[in-house]
Enzyme design. Structure first.
Site, PDB file in Angstrom:
ATOM      1  CG  HIS A 262       3.775 -12.625   0.352  1.00  0.00           C
ATOM      2  ND1 HIS A 262       3.538 -12.450  -0.993  1.00  0.00           N
ATOM      3  CD2 HIS A 262       5.118 -12.786   0.485  1.00  0.00           C
ATOM      4  CE1 HIS A 262       4.685 -12.524  -1.643  1.00  0.00           C
ATOM      5  NE2 HIS A 262       5.665 -12.715  -0.774  1.00  0.00           N
ATOM      6  CG  ASP A 314      11.181 -12.970   5.984  1.00  0.00           C
ATOM      7  OD1 ASP A 314      12.122 -13.644   5.539  1.00  0.00           O
ATOM      8  OD2 ASP A 314      10.822 -11.882   5.494  1.00  0.00           O
TER       9      ASP A 314
HETATM   10  N1  ACO Z   1       0.312  -7.431  10.696  1.00  0.00           N
HETATM   11  C1  ACO Z   1      -0.827  -6.764  10.924  1.00  0.00           C
HETATM   12  N2  ACO Z   1      -1.643  -6.357   9.938  1.00  0.00           N
HETATM   13  C2  ACO Z   1      -1.275  -6.611   8.681  1.00  0.00           C
HETATM   14  C3  ACO Z   1      -0.093  -7.296   8.373  1.00  0.00           C
HETATM   15  C4  ACO Z   1       0.721  -7.714   9.436  1.00  0.00           C
HETATM   16  N3  ACO Z   1       1.858  -8.373   9.222  1.00  0.00           N
HETATM   17  N4  ACO Z   1       0.008  -7.423   7.037  1.00  0.00           N
HETATM   18  C5  ACO Z   1      -1.064  -6.826   6.528  1.00  0.00           C
HETATM   19  N5  ACO Z   1      -1.836  -6.344   7.514  1.00  0.00           N
HETATM   20  C6  ACO Z   1      -3.111  -5.652   7.378  1.00  0.00           C
HETATM   21  C7  ACO Z   1      -2.887  -4.184   7.083  1.00  0.00           C
HETATM   22  O1  ACO Z   1      -2.802  -3.429   8.245  1.00  0.00           O
HETATM   23  C8  ACO Z   1      -4.115  -3.867   6.280  1.00  0.00           C
HETATM   24  O2  ACO Z   1      -5.214  -3.728   7.150  1.00  0.00           O
HETATM   25  P1  ACO Z   1      -6.331  -2.612   6.900  1.00  0.00           P
HETATM   26  O3  ACO Z   1      -6.901  -2.933   5.555  1.00  0.00           O
HETATM   27  O4  ACO Z   1      -7.249  -2.800   8.039  1.00  0.00           O
HETATM   28  O5  ACO Z   1      -5.570  -1.310   6.894  1.00  0.00           O
HETATM   29  C9  ACO Z   1      -4.352  -5.131   5.476  1.00  0.00           C
HETATM   30  O6  ACO Z   1      -3.776  -6.182   6.230  1.00  0.00           O
HETATM   31  C10 ACO Z   1      -3.742  -5.109   4.083  1.00  0.00           C
HETATM   32  O7  ACO Z   1      -2.384  -4.672   4.211  1.00  0.00           O
HETATM   33  P2  ACO Z   1      -1.531  -4.065   3.040  1.00  0.00           P
HETATM   34  O8  ACO Z   1      -0.401  -3.300   3.632  1.00  0.00           O
HETATM   35  O9  ACO Z   1      -2.408  -3.384   2.047  1.00  0.00           O
HETATM   36  O10 ACO Z   1      -1.019  -5.363   2.347  1.00  0.00           O
HETATM   37  P3  ACO Z   1       0.264  -5.444   1.452  1.00  0.00           P
HETATM   38  O11 ACO Z   1      -0.051  -6.379   0.383  1.00  0.00           O
HETATM   39  O12 ACO Z   1       0.811  -4.141   1.030  1.00  0.00           O
HETATM   40  O13 ACO Z   1       1.277  -6.043   2.534  1.00  0.00           O
HETATM   41  C11 ACO Z   1       3.189  -6.862   3.465  1.00  0.00           C
HETATM   42  C12 ACO Z   1       2.198  -7.007   2.319  1.00  0.00           C
HETATM   43  C13 ACO Z   1       3.947  -5.560   3.288  1.00  0.00           C
HETATM   44  C14 ACO Z   1       4.186  -8.028   3.385  1.00  0.00           C
HETATM   45  C15 ACO Z   1       2.456  -6.879   4.811  1.00  0.00           C
HETATM   46  O14 ACO Z   1       1.693  -8.067   4.947  1.00  0.00           O
HETATM   47  C16 ACO Z   1       3.361  -6.674   6.000  1.00  0.00           C
HETATM   48  O15 ACO Z   1       3.668  -5.538   6.353  1.00  0.00           O
HETATM   49  N6  ACO Z   1       3.851  -7.802   6.637  1.00  0.00           N
HETATM   50  C17 ACO Z   1       4.790  -7.699   7.703  1.00  0.00           C
HETATM   51  C18 ACO Z   1       6.217  -7.591   7.138  1.00  0.00           C
HETATM   52  C19 ACO Z   1       6.710  -8.907   6.603  1.00  0.00           C
HETATM   53  O16 ACO Z   1       6.507  -9.944   7.182  1.00  0.00           O
HETATM   54  N7  ACO Z   1       7.404  -8.835   5.457  1.00  0.00           N
HETATM   55  C20 ACO Z   1       7.975  -9.986   4.814  1.00  0.00           C
HETATM   56  C21 ACO Z   1       7.365 -10.199   3.460  1.00  0.00           C
HETATM   57  S1  ACO Z   1       7.788 -11.782   2.776  1.00  0.00           S
HETATM   58  C22 ACO Z   1       9.447 -11.684   2.354  1.00  0.00           C
HETATM   59  O17 ACO Z   1      10.026 -10.640   2.146  1.00  0.00           O
HETATM   60  C23 ACO Z   1      10.160 -13.014   2.276  1.00  0.00           C
END
Ligand code: ACO
Length: 371
Positions: A262, A314
């Site tokens: 998140h 979620d």
């Molecule tokens: N699975 C695997 N790796 C992940 C995940 C994940 N769910 N989330 C983050 N990471 C990793 C990224 O690959 C990245 O790794 P790296 O630095 O080695 O490249 C690192 O963690 C940071 O990720 P970012 O994308 O910079 O983090 P951001 O803050 O933008 O992401 C997000 C937030 C978009 C929610 C992300 O965690 C994600 O894609 N989660 C999966 C989708 C999800 O569950 N969304 C629901 C959000 S909550 C809601 O709407 C109620």
């Protein structure tokens, strides 16, 4: 004109506006809603109390809450033309697109569409809250050539919503679990969809337009669409060991695991997910098999071990909806229905004290070219 200096990709950490609606206090693990902690509210009051709180900045008395429920019930009916249009949609239509279309059509029936005063916006909020459950449930039935299910005045707001989806009268536990999911999804500060709605509202566009923009945003898998993706992953995994293998394989292929991570909570568990985990356990106790719960736990352990990431809302809302007998395609539309009160509250706040959103860019393209 102020100097434009700071660039934050994804507006990470940027303060977009001032609000008195809600705030994520990550350090103290509190989701502040008009001064109250959302998790405490979700344990002690009902969704309509929260709706009242968001609209009126105070919790209702029993009388005030009943009056709100009656006002909503008076507005349950959705114009026949809206339903007729939903019936024309092709069977491959995504339920979020159907909902977006339904609300667009509904706009034309609102006599106060272009009146952006606080009082008119509040009346529109009531009309939207009253009609959206029916559009969510019946767009699914329409797309699947099923009989539409009319709203029932004798059930509570949440029980009626669930009844229109499943066609069954919910047990007390089912009604309360569903009501709790609506509460935890109701409002969450400045996610992409709420921001989208405020950006749209800041042009003095109407509430229906702002809400349809928010629906388009919420559909994405990085946002609301994750709850459906989580359930599909659990079904694909089939067993706890299958869940571990599936997640490890996805991580090996550099895929994101839905339901984890998140932008704001980062390396902490979303407090709302903890509440849904408890709700899941209660439903499992009533409905039998623990395997679904065990799969979720394994997934949580693998992600903590492999990536240091924690579940978001979620992840645990998805299996709760599954045990409530809700079709997977409706998980994200229900999220939107629950969030309608939060989004409308933000639109009202934006219209009441508006400043047009108009940011600048870091230009990286060429200059000085001539035709
Ligand atoms: N699975 C695997 N790796 C992940 C995940 C994940 N769910 N989330 C983050 N990471 C990793 C990224 O690959 C990245 O790794 P790296 O630095 O080695 O490249 C690192 O963690 C940071 O990720 P970012 O994308 O910079 O983090 P951001 O803050 O933008 O992401 C997000 C937030 C978009 C929610 C992300 O965690 C994600 O894609 N989660 C999966 C989708 C999800 O569950 N969304 C629901 C959000 S909550 C809601 O709407 C109620």
């Amino acid at each position: 004109m102020p100097a434009v200096q700071h660039f934050h990709p994804g507006l990470d950490g940027v303060i977009a506006c001032e609000t008195s609606i809600s705030y994520l206090d990550v350090e103290n693990e509190e989701i502040v809603i008009r001064g109250y902690d959302l998790i405490e509210l979700s344990r002690k009051v009902k969704y309509l109390d929260l709706v009242y709180l968001l609209m009126n900045e105070k919790l209702p008395t029993a009388d005030e809450r009943n009056r709100l429920e009656q006002e909503l019930k008076k507005e349950y009916d959705v114009p026949e033309q809206v339903m007729s249009i939903l019936k024309l949609l092709p069977s491959a239509t995504d339920c979020m697109d159907a909902l977006r279309s339904g609300i667009s059509v509904l706009a034309g029936f609102d006599p106060e569409l272009d009146n952006l005063s606080n009082a008119a916006n509040r009346r529109k909020t009531i009309r939207l809250l009253a009609k959206i459950p029916s559009i969510v449930a019946n767009s699914y039935h329409a797309i699947h050539q099923q009989e539409l299910i009319p709203a029932r005045q004798d059930l509570s707001y949440s029980a009626n919503f669930l009844h229109m989806i499943t066609g069954k009268e919910p047990s007390a536990l089912e009604e309360s679990a569903f009501d709790q999911t609506l509460m935890v999804y109701s409002e969450h500060e400045m996610p992409n969809s709420t921001f989208a709605a405020r950006v749209i509202a800041s042009t003095t566009a109407d509430m229906y337009g702002a809400l349809t923009g928010a629906i388009a945003s919420l559909k994405g898998k990085l946002h609301g669409g994750a709850n459906e993706a989580v359930m599909n992953m659990l079904l694909e995994a089939e067993t706890p060991s299958g869940m571990e293998a599936l997640i490890l394989n996805k991580l090996k292929n550099k895929e994101r695991i839905m339901g984890f991570g998140h932008r704001v909570y980062m390396k902490k568990m979303d407090p709302r997910a903890m509440l849904m985990k408890e709700a899941l356990l209660k439903l499992i106790e009533e409905k039998g098999s623990r395997e679904l719960y065990d799969m979720c736990i394994i997934g949580e352990e693998v992600m903590r071990r492999e990536k240091g990431l924690y579940p978001n809302l979620d992840y645990y809302a998805a299996p709760v909806y599954y045990l409530l007998g809700i079709p997977i395609d409706l998980y994200t539309p229900i999220f939107l229905a629950a969030r309608t009160i939060g989004i409308c509250s933000h639109v009202i706040e934006q219209h009441d004290n508006n400043r047009l959103f108009r940011p600048r860019v870091n230009y990286l393209g060429p200059r000085g070219l001539h035709p």
